[in-house]
Design a protein around this motif. Structure first.
Motif, PDB file in Angstrom:
ATOM      1  N   TYR A  28     -74.737  36.402 -81.653  1.00  0.00           N
ATOM      2  CA  TYR A  28     -73.283  36.350 -81.565  1.00  0.00           C
ATOM      3  C   TYR A  28     -72.945  36.238 -80.082  1.00  0.00           C
ATOM      4  O   TYR A  28     -73.554  36.929 -79.272  1.00  0.00           O
ATOM      5  CB  TYR A  28     -72.675  37.621 -82.183  1.00  0.00           C
ATOM      6  N   PRO A  29     -72.014  35.373 -79.725  1.00  0.00           N
ATOM      7  CA  PRO A  29     -71.785  35.113 -78.299  1.00  0.00           C
ATOM      8  C   PRO A  29     -71.325  36.338 -77.525  1.00  0.00           C
ATOM      9  O   PRO A  29     -70.519  37.115 -78.020  1.00  0.00           O
ATOM     10  CB  PRO A  29     -70.644  34.080 -78.302  1.00  0.00           C
ATOM     11  N   ILE A  30     -71.856  36.515 -76.369  1.00  0.00           N
ATOM     12  CA  ILE A  30     -71.330  37.509 -75.437  1.00  0.00           C
ATOM     13  C   ILE A  30     -71.885  37.202 -74.048  1.00  0.00           C
ATOM     14  O   ILE A  30     -73.062  36.883 -73.895  1.00  0.00           O
ATOM     15  CB  ILE A  30     -71.657  38.952 -75.876  1.00  0.00           C
ATOM     16  N   GLY A  82     -72.486  44.636 -77.580  1.00  0.00           N
ATOM     17  CA  GLY A  82     -73.122  44.040 -78.751  1.00  0.00           C
ATOM     18  C   GLY A  82     -74.358  44.824 -79.169  1.00  0.00           C
ATOM     19  O   GLY A  82     -74.645  44.964 -80.359  1.00  0.00           O
ATOM     20  N   ARG A 107     -74.680  44.280 -69.098  1.00  0.00           N
ATOM     21  CA  ARG A 107     -73.516  44.169 -68.229  1.00  0.00           C
ATOM     22  C   ARG A 107     -72.982  45.572 -67.961  1.00  0.00           C
ATOM     23  O   ARG A 107     -73.437  46.547 -68.563  1.00  0.00           O
ATOM     24  CB  ARG A 107     -72.453  43.288 -68.881  1.00  0.00           C
ATOM     25  N   LEU A 112     -65.439  48.074 -72.646  1.00  0.00           N
ATOM     26  CA  LEU A 112     -65.515  46.634 -72.430  1.00  0.00           C
ATOM     27  C   LEU A 112     -66.020  46.382 -71.013  1.00  0.00           C
ATOM     28  O   LEU A 112     -66.642  45.374 -70.723  1.00  0.00           O
ATOM     29  CB  LEU A 112     -64.140  46.005 -72.688  1.00  0.00           C
TER      30      LEU A 112
ATOM     31  N   HIS F  24     -51.894  29.707 -75.305  1.00  0.00           N
ATOM     32  CA  HIS F  24     -51.754  31.170 -75.349  1.00  0.00           C
ATOM     33  C   HIS F  24     -50.477  31.591 -74.626  1.00  0.00           C
ATOM     34  O   HIS F  24     -49.774  32.512 -75.060  1.00  0.00           O
ATOM     35  CB  HIS F  24     -52.946  31.846 -74.654  1.00  0.00           C
ATOM     36  N   CYS F  52     -59.895  35.470 -74.613  1.00  0.00           N
ATOM     37  CA  CYS F  52     -59.261  35.080 -73.361  1.00  0.00           C
ATOM     38  C   CYS F  52     -58.074  35.957 -73.031  1.00  0.00           C
ATOM     39  O   CYS F  52     -57.708  36.121 -71.878  1.00  0.00           O
ATOM     40  CB  CYS F  52     -58.830  33.622 -73.436  1.00  0.00           C
ATOM     41  N   GLY F  93     -57.458  36.475 -81.272  1.00  0.00           N
ATOM     42  CA  GLY F  93     -57.991  35.130 -81.422  1.00  0.00           C
ATOM     43  C   GLY F  93     -58.776  34.996 -82.704  1.00  0.00           C
ATOM     44  O   GLY F  93     -58.938  35.953 -83.470  1.00  0.00           O
ATOM     45  N   ASP F  96     -62.140  36.892 -82.673  1.00  0.00           N
ATOM     46  CA  ASP F  96     -61.825  38.304 -82.803  1.00  0.00           C
ATOM     47  C   ASP F  96     -61.433  38.665 -84.232  1.00  0.00           C
ATOM     48  O   ASP F  96     -61.957  39.607 -84.805  1.00  0.00           O
ATOM     49  CB  ASP F  96     -60.670  38.611 -81.843  1.00  0.00           C
ATOM     50  N   ASN F 122     -57.487  28.866 -82.374  1.00  0.00           N
ATOM     51  CA  ASN F 122     -57.737  27.672 -81.569  1.00  0.00           C
ATOM     52  C   ASN F 122     -59.095  27.051 -81.894  1.00  0.00           C
ATOM     53  O   ASN F 122     -59.655  26.288 -81.119  1.00  0.00           O
ATOM     54  CB  ASN F 122     -57.594  27.966 -80.060  1.00  0.00           C
ATOM     55  N   ILE F 124     -62.026  27.872 -81.798  1.00  0.00           N
ATOM     56  CA  ILE F 124     -63.165  27.985 -80.887  1.00  0.00           C
ATOM     57  C   ILE F 124     -63.142  29.358 -80.224  1.00  0.00           C
ATOM     58  O   ILE F 124     -62.133  30.056 -80.254  1.00  0.00           O
ATOM     59  CB  ILE F 124     -63.102  26.871 -79.802  1.00  0.00           C
ATOM     60  N   TYR F 125     -64.293  29.760 -79.675  1.00  0.00           N
ATOM     61  CA  TYR F 125     -64.340  30.950 -78.823  1.00  0.00           C
ATOM     62  C   TYR F 125     -64.043  30.491 -77.413  1.00  0.00           C
ATOM     63  O   TYR F 125     -64.856  29.798 -76.800  1.00  0.00           O
ATOM     64  CB  TYR F 125     -65.737  31.570 -78.833  1.00  0.00           C
ATOM     65  N   GLY F 126     -62.863  30.875 -76.906  1.00  0.00           N
ATOM     66  CA  GLY F 126     -62.504  30.434 -75.574  1.00  0.00           C
ATOM     67  C   GLY F 126     -63.256  31.201 -74.499  1.00  0.00           C
ATOM     68  O   GLY F 126     -64.030  30.644 -73.728  1.00  0.00           O
ATOM     69  N   THR F 128     -65.827  33.072 -74.144  1.00  0.00           N
ATOM     70  CA  THR F 128     -67.275  33.066 -73.931  1.00  0.00           C
ATOM     71  C   THR F 128     -67.829  31.661 -73.752  1.00  0.00           C
ATOM     72  O   THR F 128     -69.030  31.459 -73.842  1.00  0.00           O
ATOM     73  CB  THR F 128     -67.982  33.777 -75.091  1.00  0.00           C
TER      74      THR F 128
HETATM   75  C1  LIG Z   1     -68.966  43.394 -79.371  1.00  0.00           C
HETATM   76  C2  LIG Z   1     -68.673  42.207 -78.573  1.00  0.00           C
HETATM   77  N1  LIG Z   1     -69.221  41.059 -78.924  1.00  0.00           N
HETATM   78  C3  LIG Z   1     -68.985  39.944 -78.230  1.00  0.00           C
HETATM   79  C4  LIG Z   1     -68.189  39.968 -77.140  1.00  0.00           C
HETATM   80  C5  LIG Z   1     -67.984  38.720 -76.325  1.00  0.00           C
HETATM   81  N2  LIG Z   1     -66.744  38.026 -76.618  1.00  0.00           N
HETATM   82  C6  LIG Z   1     -65.712  38.142 -75.816  1.00  0.00           C
HETATM   83  S1  LIG Z   1     -64.423  37.211 -76.289  1.00  0.00           S
HETATM   84  C7  LIG Z   1     -65.265  36.571 -77.593  1.00  0.00           C
HETATM   85  C8  LIG Z   1     -64.699  35.532 -78.486  1.00  0.00           C
HETATM   86  C9  LIG Z   1     -63.300  35.242 -78.239  1.00  0.00           C
HETATM   87  O1  LIG Z   1     -62.895  34.180 -79.014  1.00  0.00           O
HETATM   88  P1  LIG Z   1     -61.505  34.187 -79.733  1.00  0.00           P
HETATM   89  O2  LIG Z   1     -61.296  35.472 -80.446  1.00  0.00           O
HETATM   90  O3  LIG Z   1     -61.440  32.977 -80.566  1.00  0.00           O
HETATM   91  O4  LIG Z   1     -60.426  34.179 -78.577  1.00  0.00           O
HETATM   92  P2  LIG Z   1     -60.140  33.090 -77.455  1.00  0.00           P
HETATM   93  O5  LIG Z   1     -61.001  33.469 -76.316  1.00  0.00           O
HETATM   94  O6  LIG Z   1     -60.472  31.755 -78.035  1.00  0.00           O
HETATM   95  O7  LIG Z   1     -58.707  33.265 -77.176  1.00  0.00           O
HETATM   96  C10 LIG Z   1     -66.519  37.115 -77.635  1.00  0.00           C
HETATM   97  C11 LIG Z   1     -67.504  36.751 -78.633  1.00  0.00           C
HETATM   98  C12 LIG Z   1     -67.632  41.204 -76.792  1.00  0.00           C
HETATM   99  N3  LIG Z   1     -66.844  41.345 -75.731  1.00  0.00           N
HETATM  100  N4  LIG Z   1     -67.873  42.288 -77.532  1.00  0.00           N
END
Ligand SMILES: Cc1ncc(C[n+]2csc(CCOP(=O)(O)OP(=O)(O)O)c2C)c(N)n1
Ligand SMILES: Cc1ncc(C[n+]2csc(CCOP(=O)(O)OP(=O)(O)O)c2C)c(N)n1
Ligand code: SF4
Ligand code: SF4
Ligand code: SF4
Ligand code: SF4
Lengths: 353, 83, 175, 248, 353, 248, 175, 83
Positions: A28-30, A82, A107, A112, F24, F52, F93, F96, F122, F124-126, F128
């Motif tokens: 999962y991205p982080i 994560g 990190r 956060l 946003h 974001c 997002g 989220d 949107n 997508i994941y912005g 990250t």
């Molecule tokens: C537990 C955890 N997993 C992963 C992340 C990393 N992370 C930060 S924002 C994000 C995704 C954000 O995407 P979205 O909700 O679509 O919002 P956008 O940035 O597109 O507005 C992730 C995976 C984190 N901070 N905490």
């Protein structure tokens, strides 16, 4: 050995996993480890492996649990928050003795926090952030080349001991580029996997992957079996880099990126006429206690330096058990201890009677 | 002894059907009783099985039509039916 | 050992400039490390990277005392100027860094890189121009190695730009 | 005379530990019968949940993996991606699937993960002694809704089949019950179809089975069946929610 | 003081929380602590407080985070695997300095493990199962009466230090009944909560609850502030019960249910002419290091007894820092160390030169 | 001359850190305008997500709580249960809300939690750097679907509004867009209605706002609006999914 | 100090029997502890509880050497018989524990409690009958205290059963 | 200097409407440009604001009708409109 290529730490981890025969990745991205996923996403689709972005870290670790049950080499990767979310799954995996590789590119926290490098997850990863008595094998590389070598080794260790193995890096290690030299062929040892749940095909009674033992004596027997295994790992797999320790005035203990800063300090100190040694634990669990036995008598004592408020320092103290003084210097918040600050402390220690 | 112990009890009717109750598996839930169209399944009040339950069994076996409803309803795979 | 900090706005290609230097260094057989600033602040914030090119084993990839600084905006100069080693070198864009360094113990060079890059039709070339000056002054890598670096760092689809990039480099080298 | 009914081969000899009259046992048997009929025991890997059936790996004779609470769909995903030619199913209660495991089931479904889920909805948490489940009915008294479930305090019961049916990756979803012979027969058909959907690689399939918990409902097993029929089935209408016209 | 009532440990925790002014509880069922929820469910509806069964432990801890942000006294409760799932939320709460009480009625692990009592979550709770540098105040009661008193105290400590406080019990403590005597009125100290996000009502600029600090220097400053706070807690709140230690031959260190077994051992040993002392840490964090300074010289050494493979024993070793031998005896799987086994070890230690 | 348009009071003076052209910013402004119009800034507590907009607590001038990734609805639940008379909203997002936070949003909705969710989709994941979101479209190239999203590998995009609309506790759900002045006006109306639903204590309300991510879509802001209109809005039809006839 | 283990099948009311003893002990001013076996095995498995009644502070609530055992099925006797202290007491149901204790250093009593309870129309009373015998033999609490215990342990809706329960108790006491 | 710096620029038309651009907030995204029905919003190529962007501004101010479309579309609250 091939030629030296400039690569990002995170990408090297991914490439190393592929070379070690890992064909299943769930993540999962982080930040700051996303490049692992990006690399895997591309390569797995090209070679027909499985890259799957899970809906969360919780799901990711449980997908890993499933794939590991099926006997394949499998990896996941994340960063601090994560990894917190994966704790239940990690405890399950340790109990069910599933081989897997977990990458934690730390990190700064807590919460956060920030995304800059830190080493504040030492307790979480080394002591057990999840519930119950278990141990993970924890490898702490300090260069991109070592990220490669230890990742390959992680898969071998995982299979050899049927245990999750963690690569504990920090944000800088994941983000930095250095030259890496890949072997032509990897020394892959695949463990016996006749315990895997792959469908019995009518050829054996059913295999079961489980972590529940309702009878206390049965669970205790399983606990003791795990402890026996951990003992064996301790005996066979403990690793550390020892630099300049023979005849040193002061020994600095540090791992990962911080150990590299200390290497610079060694040179600076030399100019001042102070001999600084470095013990760099490569396995954080098992902790390289024996090395400390050898150098316990260093005249001016030990200095542990971490990007944390002081976590590994407890293991240093336990290893020395009062045989020498142990000082601590730590930075937090994504700041890295500086050459200068470490040098200053070393100098003070050397000056002291 | 106040109660008999549970056992594997086979009820047989040569022409019709045969049901076998593995009494020690039975938990006396009575679900088999209601679904029997012939109402020939009963709880054996005088038997106590290993688990401490009064198991079910069949009376008037000759009425059994081998529909296996009792077996299909039984949550504990107590009953085998032959026909 | 060269310890270079490159710094500017996000989006100026700061990180790529560093990669080009590192790749060039590697091509010449040196040990190299490249360490980016990273994070959400990339979005419109500042960006910088640390590049080390050395013949010895590289200890820390984090540079506390750079002997070279390449800057593409004012805040970066303000932030890093005092860290530079005595006799170190600073290369900067004249349009983006209007206020010059205060220190006199450094060799500093200000180039109209952005202006020239606009002129060349590739605003993104500004960085390469600054790198050209840096290479010329330090001799850390050859322009041959830089070309090699372009080939490894740029995606193949952009290889057609290499001749122009080399022209930008030369402009910087001979400025 | 031939055997017309016996314990299926896909169940081991181990007696179930469930409470008297708990219909988990019936559902286990139906799954096993389907495995027997499709002759896939050797190719099947099942995933046990956390709930009263946490150890049904002791009952199913195919390979089994015990999963963390709610994570069975993720575990099954890992298994299936590693063993794309095998049959993978999860067996989950309503606490497991509809509460803590909501994200996992939604995403397994939307990914069209080629797995089969047997979702046992008994409107309560059995294992942990009768707490309110997301599926508990309005007014239902449980250990954590001692004065009856009230929408203002506790919200509304989730209709999982209806919810998952909105997802493209879910190709077959049916809600069945095991309160009568007729419904047991239907339930088995549905379970078989769900496995067939997987065998044909069509996507995610799930059968929601309304089930009883006499112990925590505080009723006799027979009364429990009545309550299921009269109350649960009304709020949770039986039927096919996705894939009505699907031929397998 | 009222009359003595026979009550279950878990229910006493719930009742104590209510008496301490807690009107918000968010939890998810798990054995062996479910009675807390059952009690809360009934009482909160009666008195108009909030009992909410969350969809998961992850949600529960985050609901607590929300309610704590609003400034109310709030509690959650779980057991080992559930506590693992809460780790991310706990790290966030510690960073955001939110007062809350978390109950962990430990069961045996790892994995799904069993549901019998254990103390194998010591590392998770005391060292930090979550990411980042933070500390929880950890209270370890050993009787039903103490469950009551420490639960009330937990709310006060949480408010006083703006920090999560954990009540660490084991399955037996939660399940057992003993007499408890409630005070007529509780000594409630409510902290200043003008940081709470309750809506600014136009009367102040907005309050923010957060745990992210992107600038490393700002985060490090926050980290240092947290560490300062932890130091203060260490100075003021360390507690231990010391039994029979003056002139003891051997000192046993144990907490919770195990400490009660040791109290029986003290009597048994007396009959054999061995004087056994007991140090029972009541605060596991901060660990009562000073007590060990006082008794470091006990002639025959220390024995740590735990329901684990050996976790608190590390803190005992750190406290003594080589000044005396530290033996360990542990049982796992839900088994409790027996009077007889402890006595045997104590006897051997007493016999040794 | 009178001011016909200015930055609303419910936004602080702090400039947004978002990328150029990221919508946003528009959505923030609309929420703030609604808060101004309803005159509830002092009674409102907002919950920031991880994404974001993780630090939009710096932009909204009401009290704000930053939540863990995906957990905003749980945090909002805690807040609202502690402050039943205040207005609580989450801003989330699609990573989220629709990935890691699936369980939390589903259960906040089914509980009929009296909160308002602004769901910014949107695709997508912005934050990250452009990974596939559960909402990414089929064929969409992202950093984790580098050859385009394929249903067989990555599953299907989740339609969150449709899914949540199946839940009884959700009383008002609408999907809007901010790609044009017309749609911006509509979006604001929807957001206002969602807050009004909460003010009247009716239950859970959510507005899904289709939004752009020029940076990670790799398009200019203007192109992004076109892409939103031409591709996203087709897969995610605008409209009211719950509470069509609701009068507030 | 009385250390009592009560054991049998789940569902026989084993845990309540223990609570009644403990509540009775508390009513007489003693220190008491009650510790149940707990868990999923309750479902049709065995159940037991440990009850301590004492005038001193109670150390461990876990009993390793009971001085009394009340058993309602055979496996329980088999499991606990050997743990009982010399001269300890065992009370058991004759129908449910057909095979009698082997040890001769104990005082053991076998009562037709289940039979009598069936006869009284309340199968659940079997436990109370056994408790009656136990109380009579040890004098640990008075029957008055037991009645008090019934009042605190039983939910008010069941208080109408108290007279019958007391009859069952007396049957056991005088058996 | 190659570029001007960003500033707060007010465009005024006494009879019609007045728009004010807080140029240092502008990110040059151009979204305001397309929605302007009068097509009078442009990017000022010769200005570089604090953030390093070329900000938007208005030409032919007299054509402005004060519809505020530009302001409604602007993601960064750059524009204030009076009428
Ligand atoms: C537990 C955890 N997993 C992963 C992340 C990393 N992370 C930060 S924002 C994000 C995704 C954000 O995407 P979205 O909700 O679509 O919002 P956008 O940035 O597109 O507005 C992730 C995976 C984190 N901070 N905490
Ligand atoms: C992380 C975690 N949380 C909670 C539990 C405790 N727990 C075990 S089973 C269960 C609920 C089971 O209910 P359900 O899924 O409805 O299945 P049933 O028992 O009714 O068959 C819970 C909450 C656990 N084991 N792990
Ligand atoms: S249904 Fe089965 S378990 Fe129930 S009474 Fe009949 S035979 Fe026994
Ligand atoms: S508790 Fe309920 S669901 Fe669990 S076995 Fe018993 S009857 Fe079945
Ligand atoms: S990355 Fe995308 S969503 Fe995030 S601020 Fe930039 S454009 Fe907006
Ligand atoms: S929309 Fe706003 S930020 Fe974008 S160019 Fe116009 S004024 Fe600048």
């Amino acid at each position: 050995m091939g030629k030296r290529i400039l690569m990002k730490g995170n990408e090297v981890i991914a490439e190393a996993a592929l070379r070690a025969g890992c064909r299943h990745f769930f993540g999962y991205p982080i930040t700051p480890q996303t490049e692992i996923s990006h690399y895997m996403a591309r390569k797995m689709e090209e070679i027909g492996g499985v890259f799957l972005q899970a809906e969360s870290e919780v799901a990711a670790i449980n997908m890993v649990y499933g794939a590991a049950s099926a006997g394949v080499r499998v990896m996941t990767s994340s960063s601090s928050p994560g990894i917190s979310l994966k704790q239940e799954g990690i405890s399950y995996s340790a109990c069910a003795e599933l081989p897997m590789v977990i990458v934690d590119i730390v990190r700064c926290g807590p919460g956060l926090g920030g995304i800059l490098p830190a080493q504040c997850d030492y307790f979480q990863v080394v002591k057990g952030g999840g519930h119950g008595d278990y141990n993970l094998i924890v490898l702490a590389p300090a260069s991109v080349q070592e990220l490669y070598e230890l990742t390959v080794e992680a898969f071998n260790l995982a299979d050899r001991y049927r245990n999750p193995v963690v690569i504990l890096g920090d944000g800088y290690l994941g983000q930095m580029m250095e030259a890496v030299e890949f072997r032509d062929e990897e020394p892959i040892e695949k463990g016996n996997k006749d315990w895997a749940t792959t469908g019995h095909g009518g050829k054996r009674i059913h295999n079961v992957t489980t972590s529940i033992y309702i009878d206390p004596n049965v669970l205790e027997a399983h606990n003791r079996k795990l402890q026996e295994k951990y003992k064996k790992v301790k005996e066979n797999e403990t690793r550390a880099e020892v630099v300049n320790c023979d005849g040193a005035d002061v020994i600095v203990v540090a791992y990962g990126t911080v150990a590299r800063v200390v290497k610079n300090v060694i040179k600076d100190a030399e100019k001042l006429g102070i001999k600084v040694g470095l013990i760099r634990p490569i396995t954080l669990w098992p902790f390289p206690t024996e090395v400390f036995d050898k150098y316990a008598g260093v005249p001016k004592g030990f200095l542990t330096v971490e990007m944390s408020s002081g976590q590994m320092v407890e293991d240093v103290r336990l290893a020395l058990n009062g045989r020498n003084r142990v000082e601590f210097h730590g930075r937090m918040g994504g700041n890295v201890p500086t050459q200068k600050d470490i040098l200053d402390i070393v100098r003070q220690m050397a000056d002291k009677q | 002894m106040l109660f008999e112990r549970g056992q594997i009890t086979t009820y047989r009717d040569v022409d019709m059907a045969r049901v076998t109750f593995n009494e020690d598996l039975c938990k006396g839930c009575k679900l088999c009783i209601d679904v029997c169209p012939k109402k020939i399944v009963v709880i054996k009040d005088d038997v106590l099985n290993k688990k401490g339950y009064h198991p079910a069994g069949v009376v008037e076996m000759d009425k059994c039509i081998g529909c296996a409803f009792c077996a299909m309803m039984c949550p504990d795979c107590v009953i085998t039916v032959e026909k | 050992m060269q310890q270079i900090i490159i710094s500017g706005f996000g989006g100026q290609g700061i990180l790529s400039m560093g990669r080009l230097l590192a790749a060039g260094g590697l091509h010449e057989g040196h040990n190299v490390s490249w360490l980016p600033s990273y994070g959400p602040e990339m979005r419109g914030g500042t960006a910088n990277c640390h590049v080390i090119i050395s013949n010895e084993e590289i200890g820390s990839p984090i540079i506390s005392c750079p002997n070279a600084l390449i800057v593409m905006n004012q805040p970066s100069l303000d932030k890093f100027e005092n860290m530079v080693e005595e006799n170190g070198i600073i290369v900067m864009d004249s349009a983006l860094v209007p206020i010059k360094p205060k220190r006199k113990d450094l060799r500093s060079f200000s180039l109209p890189a952005t202006e020239k890059a606009y002129e060349m039709g590739h605003p993104a070339f500004a960085g390469v121009i600054l790198l050209g000056k840096f290479i010329a002054e330090t001799g850390i890598i050859s322009s041959k190695s830089f070309e090699e670096a372009l080939r490894t760092v740029l995606s193949p689809s952009k290889h057609n730009l290499i001749p122009d990039e080399m022209k930008a480099l030369e402009f910087g080298m001979s400025y | 005379m031939a055997i017309v009914f016996k314990k299926p081969n896909a169940l081991t000899d181990k007696p179930f530990h469930y409470c008297p009259g708990c219909t988990h046992g019936i559902i286990h048997r139906l799954v096993a019968e389907v495995i027997d009929e499709l002759d896939i025991e050797g190719e099947t890997v099942g995933v046990s949940p956390v709930g009263c059936t946490y150890n049904n790996y002791e009952y199913f004779s195919c390979d089994m993996v015990q999963a963390a609470h709610g994570r069975a769909p993720a575990v099954a995903t890992g298994l299936k991606r590693a063993l794309p030619d095998k049959v993978v199913f999860t067996y989950q209660g309503d606490g497991d699937l509809a509460a803590i495991g909501t994200a996992e089931i939604v995403h397994a479904a939307t990914r069209g993960e080629k797995i089969t889920t047997i979702f046992v909805n008994n409107a309560i948490y059995g294992m942990t002694s009768g707490q309110m489940a997301p599926t508990s009915l309005i007014g239902q008294v449980t250990t954590t809704s001692p004065f009856g479930r009230k929408p203002q305090l506790h919200g509304y019961p989730v209709k999982v089949s209806e919810m998952l049916a909105t997802l493209e990756g879910a190709v077959y979803i049916e809600r069945v019950s095991v309160d009568s012979i007729k419904n047991i027969i239907k339930a088995k058909k549905a379970i078989k179809k769900a496995f067939q959907v997987q065998l044909e690689g069509l996507g995610f399939s799930m059968v929601e089975v309304l089930s009883t918990c006499p112990t925590n409902w505080g009723m006799s097993p027979a009364k429990s069946l009545d309550w299921l029929r009269d109350n649960m089935a009304e709020h949770y209408p039986l039927g096919v929610y996705k894939g009505k016209d699907l031929e397998v």
